[in-house]
Design an enzyme around this catalytic site. Structure first.
Site, PDB file in Angstrom:
ATOM      1  N   ALA A  80       0.830  -1.203   0.000  1.00  0.00           N
ATOM      2  CA  ALA A  80       0.000   0.000   0.000  1.00  0.00           C
ATOM      3  C   ALA A  80       0.872   1.262   0.000  1.00  0.00           C
ATOM      4  O   ALA A  80       2.023   1.243   0.430  1.00  0.00           O
ATOM      5  CB  ALA A  80      -0.891  -0.001   1.246  1.00  0.00           C
ATOM      6  N   SER A 107      -1.740  -2.649  -5.297  1.00  0.00           N
ATOM      7  CA  SER A 107      -2.629  -2.775  -4.139  1.00  0.00           C
ATOM      8  C   SER A 107      -3.920  -1.984  -4.346  1.00  0.00           C
ATOM      9  O   SER A 107      -3.907  -0.905  -4.954  1.00  0.00           O
ATOM     10  CB  SER A 107      -1.913  -2.247  -2.890  1.00  0.00           C
ATOM     11  N   TYR A 137      -9.059  -5.940  -2.021  1.00  0.00           N
ATOM     12  CA  TYR A 137      -9.688  -6.093  -0.703  1.00  0.00           C
ATOM     13  C   TYR A 137     -11.191  -6.009  -0.901  1.00  0.00           C
ATOM     14  O   TYR A 137     -11.671  -5.211  -1.714  1.00  0.00           O
ATOM     15  CB  TYR A 137      -9.231  -4.984   0.252  1.00  0.00           C
ATOM     16  N   THR A 163      -6.702 -10.930  -1.372  1.00  0.00           N
ATOM     17  CA  THR A 163      -5.955 -11.114  -0.121  1.00  0.00           C
ATOM     18  C   THR A 163      -6.920 -11.586   0.965  1.00  0.00           C
ATOM     19  O   THR A 163      -7.917 -10.908   1.249  1.00  0.00           O
ATOM     20  CB  THR A 163      -5.274  -9.797   0.281  1.00  0.00           C
ATOM     21  N   LYS A 239      -4.274 -14.876  -2.066  1.00  0.00           N
ATOM     22  CA  LYS A 239      -3.024 -14.543  -1.352  1.00  0.00           C
ATOM     23  C   LYS A 239      -3.229 -14.596   0.149  1.00  0.00           C
ATOM     24  O   LYS A 239      -4.151 -13.942   0.665  1.00  0.00           O
ATOM     25  CB  LYS A 239      -2.565 -13.139  -1.759  1.00  0.00           C
ATOM     26  N   HIS A 263       1.646 -12.088   4.892  1.00  0.00           N
ATOM     27  CA  HIS A 263       1.509 -10.636   4.795  1.00  0.00           C
ATOM     28  C   HIS A 263       2.765  -9.948   5.352  1.00  0.00           C
ATOM     29  O   HIS A 263       2.700  -8.887   5.969  1.00  0.00           O
ATOM     30  CB  HIS A 263       0.260 -10.198   5.566  1.00  0.00           C
ATOM     31  N   ARG A 266       2.739  -9.106   9.161  1.00  0.00           N
ATOM     32  CA  ARG A 266       1.977  -7.913   9.575  1.00  0.00           C
ATOM     33  C   ARG A 266       0.582  -8.246  10.075  1.00  0.00           C
ATOM     34  O   ARG A 266      -0.139  -7.366  10.538  1.00  0.00           O
ATOM     35  CB  ARG A 266       1.865  -6.949   8.392  1.00  0.00           C
TER      36      ARG A 266
HETATM   37  C1  FNR Z   1       2.038  -5.081   2.524  1.00  0.00           C
HETATM   38  N1  FNR Z   1       1.347  -6.197   2.088  1.00  0.00           N
HETATM   39  C2  FNR Z   1       0.121  -6.039   1.466  1.00  0.00           C
HETATM   40  N2  FNR Z   1      -0.524  -7.122   0.977  1.00  0.00           N
HETATM   41  C3  FNR Z   1      -1.712  -6.956   0.323  1.00  0.00           C
HETATM   42  O1  FNR Z   1      -2.286  -7.953  -0.109  1.00  0.00           O
HETATM   43  N3  FNR Z   1      -2.254  -5.713   0.154  1.00  0.00           N
HETATM   44  C4  FNR Z   1      -1.644  -4.593   0.608  1.00  0.00           C
HETATM   45  O2  FNR Z   1      -2.138  -3.489   0.424  1.00  0.00           O
HETATM   46  C5  FNR Z   1      -0.433  -4.744   1.322  1.00  0.00           C
HETATM   47  N4  FNR Z   1       0.204  -3.672   1.844  1.00  0.00           N
HETATM   48  C6  FNR Z   1       1.442  -3.802   2.393  1.00  0.00           C
HETATM   49  C7  FNR Z   1       2.117  -2.668   2.803  1.00  0.00           C
HETATM   50  C8  FNR Z   1       3.412  -2.785   3.289  1.00  0.00           C
HETATM   51  C9  FNR Z   1       4.154  -1.545   3.705  1.00  0.00           C
HETATM   52  C10 FNR Z   1       4.023  -4.054   3.405  1.00  0.00           C
HETATM   53  C11 FNR Z   1       5.430  -4.203   3.918  1.00  0.00           C
HETATM   54  C12 FNR Z   1       3.335  -5.183   3.032  1.00  0.00           C
HETATM   55  C13 FNR Z   1       1.966  -7.542   2.165  1.00  0.00           C
HETATM   56  C14 FNR Z   1       2.841  -7.831   0.932  1.00  0.00           C
HETATM   57  O3  FNR Z   1       2.047  -8.050  -0.211  1.00  0.00           O
HETATM   58  C15 FNR Z   1       3.719  -9.074   1.113  1.00  0.00           C
HETATM   59  O4  FNR Z   1       2.921 -10.154   1.537  1.00  0.00           O
HETATM   60  C16 FNR Z   1       4.876  -8.875   2.083  1.00  0.00           C
HETATM   61  O5  FNR Z   1       5.356  -7.567   2.053  1.00  0.00           O
HETATM   62  C17 FNR Z   1       6.002  -9.841   1.738  1.00  0.00           C
HETATM   63  O6  FNR Z   1       7.009  -9.753   2.657  1.00  0.00           O
HETATM   64  P1  FNR Z   1       8.401  -8.918   2.467  1.00  0.00           P
HETATM   65  O7  FNR Z   1       8.922  -9.179   1.086  1.00  0.00           O
HETATM   66  O8  FNR Z   1       8.031  -7.491   2.702  1.00  0.00           O
HETATM   67  O9  FNR Z   1       9.231  -9.500   3.537  1.00  0.00           O
HETATM   68  C1  LAC Z   2      -0.803  -3.509   5.143  1.00  0.00           C
HETATM   69  C2  LAC Z   2      -2.130  -3.587   4.486  1.00  0.00           C
HETATM   70  C3  LAC Z   2      -2.598  -2.365   3.892  1.00  0.00           C
HETATM   71  O1  LAC Z   2      -0.172  -4.550   5.301  1.00  0.00           O
HETATM   72  O2  LAC Z   2      -2.281  -4.673   3.660  1.00  0.00           O
HETATM   73  O3  LAC Z   2      -0.411  -2.413   5.578  1.00  0.00           O
END
Ligand code: FNR
Ligand code: LAC
Length: 380
Positions: A80, A107, A137, A163, A239, A263, A266
């Site tokens: 994002a 995203s 989403y 997701t 995902k 994720h 997170r």
């Molecule tokens: C994410 N991720 C994520 N996934 C998703 O499906 N929609 C989203 O909007 C977001 N937003 C998002 C923001 C930020 C800042 C991060 C770090 C991650 C998860 C992302 O798609 C993914 O699963 C992870 O980032 C993979 O891990 P690494 O490569 O960051 O270690």
């Molecule tokens: C995140 C959400 C937006 O990991 O997917 O910040």
């Protein structure tokens, strides 16, 4: 733009450049960040058993994902709010993926409209580029979700990535402390037209947590995968799968591919590293579906390990944000170059000159090597 030594070093450099609220949001995980650390640590417990005296004068790292050629088995994970890292935001990261010959996953929560991102990707891409996918989403407002899906199709995206691990946002204490919100000028751009574009700093807690709790649908279930399949022509990629049984459900729901993901640590803290969750899922559905994996991929050898354990390709999240923060489009592009260079070197030193030559017997868990105990090798 600073020369990039390796992807791990990038995070420190980006931390010096980014405002703390953005850096904390990008880098952080949920709760105690156990899973966040474990994603990277688990790659460090896998050992490669190389083949010697194989001709590696030509190394072919291209493959296909959902039938389209990618220059290397590394895709951009959907993340994002790229506008927090650079004024060009998602336009820069999409162009970088296009130049690298790989798939950009946009995203739902981008700071740029999908209608602007796809043409930017296409303009930067060579012929036959694999294109943009859209991460979806599900909003409580299904009419808005449906209208978004129609826009995504019309814009020319080639797959929908649903997701499924975020019915609520994980508890990210850094964002709560910072009262995370988008600064003036940035919106949840795709959703402005549908009335859900604002994500400001709240009086208390994380604005993102508040946004997700009020807008997204906590009742989402496998039925909604069918609902989505009924309203789109695009292939659906699910995902956030961590269990083989959910891989099976996804296959039965008719999806085209899966992303094994937590994720990036997170969401639910305490779930396994994705590289440890991958193999049972591949064993369950790998013959029928393409299985991708993300989380903690920081080296070419990590890509090699993930492919040996059955992944079709990997996705990379945070490092692209660090590249973007440090150098815009060129910074994100450099992240792909580093990974590609490292992957080619790892393939040469492993005696696997093609992606097809990377097989399960190329890797072992470190504790399966004679003379090493599991306890001795566990992370601190
Ligand atoms: C994410 N991720 C994520 N996934 C998703 O499906 N929609 C989203 O909007 C977001 N937003 C998002 C923001 C930020 C800042 C991060 C770090 C991650 C998860 C992302 O798609 C993914 O699963 C992870 O980032 C993979 O891990 P690494 O490569 O960051 O270690
Ligand atoms: C995140 C959400 C937006 O990991 O997917 O910040």
């Amino acid at each position: 733009m600073i020369a990039i030594p390796n992807l791990r070093a990038l995070q420190g450099l980006a931390g010096e450049k980014l405002p703390p609220m953005a850096f904390d949001y990008y880098s952080g995980g949920a709760d105690d960040e156990i899973t966040l650390r474990e994603n990277e640590a688990a790659y460090g417990r896998i050992r490669i058993l190389p083949h010697m005296l194989v001709d590696v004068s030509v190394v072919e790292r291209h493959t296909t994902v959902l039938g389209r050629r990618v220059a290397m088995p590394v895709l951009a994970a959907p993340t994002a709010f790229h506008g927090l890292a650079h004024p060009d935001g998602e336009l820069a990261t999409a162009r970088a993926a296009a130049e690298a010959g790989t798939i950009f996953v946009l995203s739902t929560l981008s700071n740029t409209d999908v209608e602007a991102v796809v043409p930017a990707y296409d303009a930067a891409a060579g012929p036959g580029a694999p294109g943009v996918w859209f991460q979806l989403y599900l909003y409580k407002d299904r009419a808005a979700t449906r209208a978004l899906v129609e826009r995504v199709e019309a814009a020319g995206c080639r797959a929908l990535v649903l997701t499924v691990d975020a019915p609520v946002i994980g508890r990210r204490e850094r964002d709560e402390k910072n009262r995370f919100g988008l600064p003036a000028g940035l919106t949840v751009r795709n959703m402005v037209a549908h009335g859900y574009g604002t994500l400001a700093s709240p009086d208390e807690g994380s604005g993102l947590a508040h946004y997700v709790a009020t807008m997204l649908d906590t009742s989402q279930s496998w039925k909604d995968v069918e609902w989505l399949a009924g309203i789109t022509r695009l292939p659906i990629v699910v995902k956030g799968i961590l269990r083989a049984s959910d891989g099976r459900r996804a296959k039965e729901a008719g999806v085209a591919a899966l992303v094994v993901s937590n994720h990036g640590g997170r969401q639910l803290d305490g779930v396994p590293a994705t590289i440890d969750a991958l193999e049972p899922i591949v064993a369950e559905v790998g013959a029928e579906l393409e299985v991708l994996v993300d989380g903690g991929v920081r080296r070419g050898t990590d890509v090699l390990k993930a492919l040996a354990l059955g992944a079709r390709a990997v996705l990379v999240g945070r490092p692209l944000l660090w590249g973007l923060a440090l150098g815009g489009q060129a910074g994100a592009r450099a992240v792909y170059s580093v990974l590609e260079r490292e992957l080619v070197q790892a393939m040469m030193l492993s005696g696997v000159p093609t992606i097809g030559a990377i097989r399960r017997d190329l890797v072992k868990q470190a504790w399966q090597i004679p003379g090493r105990s599991k306890a001795e090798l566990a992370p601190p």
